[in-house]
Design an enzyme around this catalytic site. Structure first.
Site, PDB file in Angstrom:
ATOM      1  N   CYS A  33       0.812  -1.355  -0.102  1.00 55.36           N
ATOM      2  CA  CYS A  33      -0.033  -0.082   0.195  1.00 55.36           C
ATOM      3  C   CYS A  33       1.021   1.126  -0.435  1.00 55.36           C
ATOM      4  CB  CYS A  33      -0.805  -0.018   1.171  1.00 55.36           C
ATOM      5  SG  CYS A  33      -0.221  -0.803   2.319  1.00 55.36           S
ATOM      6  N   CYS A 102      -3.285  -0.494   9.044  1.00 51.33           N
ATOM      7  CA  CYS A 102      -2.362   0.603   9.451  1.00 51.33           C
ATOM      8  C   CYS A 102      -2.301   1.106  10.719  1.00 51.33           C
ATOM      9  CB  CYS A 102      -3.615   2.152   8.824  1.00 51.33           C
ATOM     10  SG  CYS A 102      -3.858   2.603   7.203  1.00 51.33           S
TER      11      CYS A 102
END
Length: 141
Positions: A33, A102
């Protein structure tokens, strides 16, 4: 899609920057990502006096770093080590499932920074859990 808290920490992230005298630094990246997160710790007498971060990535990565540093400042090294990605996500009032990685990055970066500190102090690094599985599972769901 995103909670008010995520948006707030994304727009007004806390503790952004570097600590020049940091005695623990952890950097993690997730190539999939493109998020790169670097956490700086200033640890004194086993207490995290200050924590700052530099994160290149999506809003969730920035919000996760911001919230994670907020949660560990003033804590003992042991308490900071116990901070889980779930606790970070909960403090942000939740993250979308595709963005949970995240908060995992934030946990990972803190662990790396604490172990960097421990190694600098001549101590054995603490065992970290395997994170690779989490990244793969997250993208698999």
């Amino acid at each position: 899609m995103y909670s008010e808290k995520v948006m707030d920490h994304f727009r007004n992230p806390r503790n952004v920057g570097e600590i020049e005298e940091a005695n623990g630094i952890g950097e993690v990246g997730n190539a999939k990502c493109g998020d790169i997160m670097k956490i700086y710790l200033d640890i004194e007498n086993n207490i995290i006096k200050d924590a700052k971060f530099m994160t290149f990535g999506c809003g969730s990565a920035i919000a996760s770093s911001s919230m994670a540093t907020e949660l560990i400042i003033g804590k003992t090294v042991e308490d900071a080590w116990e901070l889980t990605n779930k606790a970070v996500a909960e403090a942000l009032d939740g993250l979308p499932p595709v963005k949970m990685h995240c908060s995992v990055l934030a946990e990972e970066a803190i662990h790396k920074a604490i172990n960097d500190y421990r190694i600098n102090q001549g101590l054995e690094p603490w065992e970290t859990k395997e994170y690779h599985d989490i990244h793969d599972h997250v993208h698999g769901h």
